[in-house]
Design a protein around this motif. Structure first.
Motif, mmCIF file in Angstrom:
data_model
loop_
_atom_site.group_PDB
_atom_site.id
_atom_site.type_symbol
_atom_site.label_atom_id
_atom_site.label_comp_id
_atom_site.label_asym_id
_atom_site.label_seq_id
_atom_site.Cartn_x
_atom_site.Cartn_y
_atom_site.Cartn_z
ATOM 1 N N LEU A 9 2.494 8.932 -18.767
ATOM 2 C CA LEU A 9 2.805 7.861 -17.823
ATOM 3 C C LEU A 9 2.694 8.277 -16.364
ATOM 4 O O LEU A 9 3.096 7.522 -15.484
ATOM 5 C CB LEU A 9 4.218 7.339 -18.075
ATOM 6 N N GLY A 10 2.173 9.467 -16.100
ATOM 7 C CA GLY A 10 2.125 9.941 -14.725
ATOM 8 C C GLY A 10 1.097 9.221 -13.867
ATOM 9 O O GLY A 10 1.136 9.307 -12.645
ATOM 10 N N ASP A 11 0.171 8.514 -14.500
ATOM 11 C CA ASP A 11 -0.824 7.768 -13.743
ATOM 12 C C ASP A 11 -0.177 6.584 -13.031
ATOM 13 O O ASP A 11 0.616 5.834 -13.625
ATOM 14 C CB ASP A 11 -1.918 7.262 -14.690
ATOM 15 N N ARG A 12 -0.535 6.400 -11.781
ATOM 16 C CA ARG A 12 0.063 5.329 -10.969
ATOM 17 C C ARG A 12 -0.126 3.957 -11.604
ATOM 18 O O ARG A 12 0.825 3.168 -11.716
ATOM 19 C CB ARG A 12 -0.574 5.358 -9.582
ATOM 20 N N TRP A 13 -1.330 3.659 -12.038
ATOM 21 C CA TRP A 13 -1.601 2.329 -12.565
ATOM 22 C C TRP A 13 -0.844 2.054 -13.848
ATOM 23 O O TRP A 13 -0.413 0.917 -14.096
ATOM 24 C CB TRP A 13 -3.102 2.128 -12.767
ATOM 25 N N ALA A 14 -0.679 3.077 -14.677
ATOM 26 C CA ALA A 14 0.047 2.868 -15.938
ATOM 27 C C ALA A 14 1.470 2.404 -15.660
ATOM 28 O O ALA A 14 1.965 1.447 -16.272
ATOM 29 C CB ALA A 14 0.046 4.146 -16.768
ATOM 30 N N LEU A 15 2.152 3.049 -14.730
ATOM 31 C CA LEU A 15 3.525 2.670 -14.413
ATOM 32 C C LEU A 15 3.590 1.292 -13.770
ATOM 33 O O LEU A 15 4.530 0.524 -14.016
ATOM 34 C CB LEU A 15 4.154 3.712 -13.490
ATOM 35 N N LEU A 16 2.598 0.961 -12.952
ATOM 36 C CA LEU A 16 2.610 -0.351 -12.307
ATOM 37 C C LEU A 16 2.329 -1.469 -13.305
ATOM 38 O O LEU A 16 2.877 -2.573 -13.175
ATOM 39 C CB LEU A 16 1.590 -0.381 -11.166
ATOM 40 N N VAL A 17 1.497 -1.204 -14.296
ATOM 41 C CA VAL A 17 1.288 -2.200 -15.354
ATOM 42 C C VAL A 17 2.594 -2.445 -16.103
ATOM 43 O O VAL A 17 2.979 -3.593 -16.359
ATOM 44 C CB VAL A 17 0.183 -1.738 -16.326
ATOM 45 N N VAL A 18 3.301 -1.362 -16.437
ATOM 46 C CA VAL A 18 4.591 -1.513 -17.118
ATOM 47 C C VAL A 18 5.554 -2.293 -16.229
ATOM 48 O O VAL A 18 6.252 -3.206 -16.698
ATOM 49 C CB VAL A 18 5.176 -0.144 -17.488
ATOM 50 N N ARG A 19 5.603 -1.966 -14.952
ATOM 51 C CA ARG A 19 6.480 -2.702 -14.017
ATOM 52 C C ARG A 19 6.218 -4.198 -14.081
ATOM 53 O O ARG A 19 7.148 -5.004 -14.148
ATOM 54 C CB ARG A 19 6.232 -2.197 -12.588
ATOM 55 N N ASP A 20 4.949 -4.587 -14.058
ATOM 56 C CA ASP A 20 4.634 -6.010 -14.007
ATOM 57 C C ASP A 20 4.828 -6.705 -15.342
ATOM 58 O O ASP A 20 5.004 -7.929 -15.377
ATOM 59 C CB ASP A 20 3.199 -6.198 -13.502
#
Length: 217
Positions: A9-20
């Motif tokens: 999950l260290g990739d920025r986009w992966a965490l932002l997808v989860v956030r949204d």
């Protein structure tokens, strides 16, 4: 275990997808709208990775064009960690979007919701609706007994309703509480005088951001 988690999950986009996806199921276009700057190719790959890791489930129905993405229980378990990261960023890194930078009210309003909830602010039952004039966005912030929620829909008959463009709404929440009370030319706040006063007192806990946003238009 932290190292293994960051590998996934260290990739920025992966965490932002989860956030949204924490605010509910989304279509591919919904995610593109929220994730300013991501390419369709990158988003497709991140969704595949998250699905492979058991964090995202894909809802495809024969004959239906729309594909919906939502979080699995494991994905939902990331909510507390992402909330802490968001609060830390609001306290130490927050700044309004630069000119031309994409903005989305869901991210801003979730920050407001987080601060109200963390403060356990109890102002009595409160329902506030926020609508954007330049996009088809509608959100409801609801407070009950010091707990606050954000829904991606407009509840009828709110106590207070805010209307403005995405950028003007960002500017409104970015300013000092005294400036919010004085009003912003691009934002219309509707409701009784008593409810508006209660609303302004409550959102005073949300910190102003460090630099002003240029007005829209």
């Amino acid at each position: 275990m932290l190292a293994k988690t960051l590998e996934r999950l260290g990739d920025r986009w992966a965490l932002l997808v989860v956030r949204d996806l924490l605010t509910g199921p989304k279509r591919f276009t919904d995610l593109v709208d929220r994730l300013g700057g991501i390419t369709p190719r990158t988003l497709t790959q991140r969704l595949r990775d998250l699905e492979s890791d058991g964090l995202v489930v894909v809802d495809r129905e024969p004959g239906r064009r729309e594909v919906w993405y939502s979080l699995t229980p494991a994905g939902l378990d990331l909510a507390p960690a992402l909330e802490e990261l968001s609060l830390w960023g609001l306290r130490h890194l927050a700044a309004p979007p630069a000119p031309g930078e994409a903005t989305h009210p869901e991210h801003l309003l979730n920050g407001v919701r987080l601060f109200l909830d963390r403060e356990k602010l109890d102002v009595g039952p409160a329902t506030w609706v926020v609508r954007t004039l330049d996009h088809d966005d509608a959100y409801t912030i609801r407070g009950r007994g010091g707990r606050w929620t954000l829904d991606a829909r407009a509840e009828p008959n709110p106590d207070v309703e805010l209307l403005g463009t995405r950028r003007d709404l960002a500017n409104y929440f970015a300013t000092l509480p005294s400036t919010r009370a004085a009003g912003h030319p691009g934002v219309r706040v509707q409701g009784s005088e008593q409810e508006i006063s209660r609303f302004l007192a409550a959102i005073a806990v949300f910190p102003p951001l460090s630099r002003a946003v240029a007005p829209s238009g």
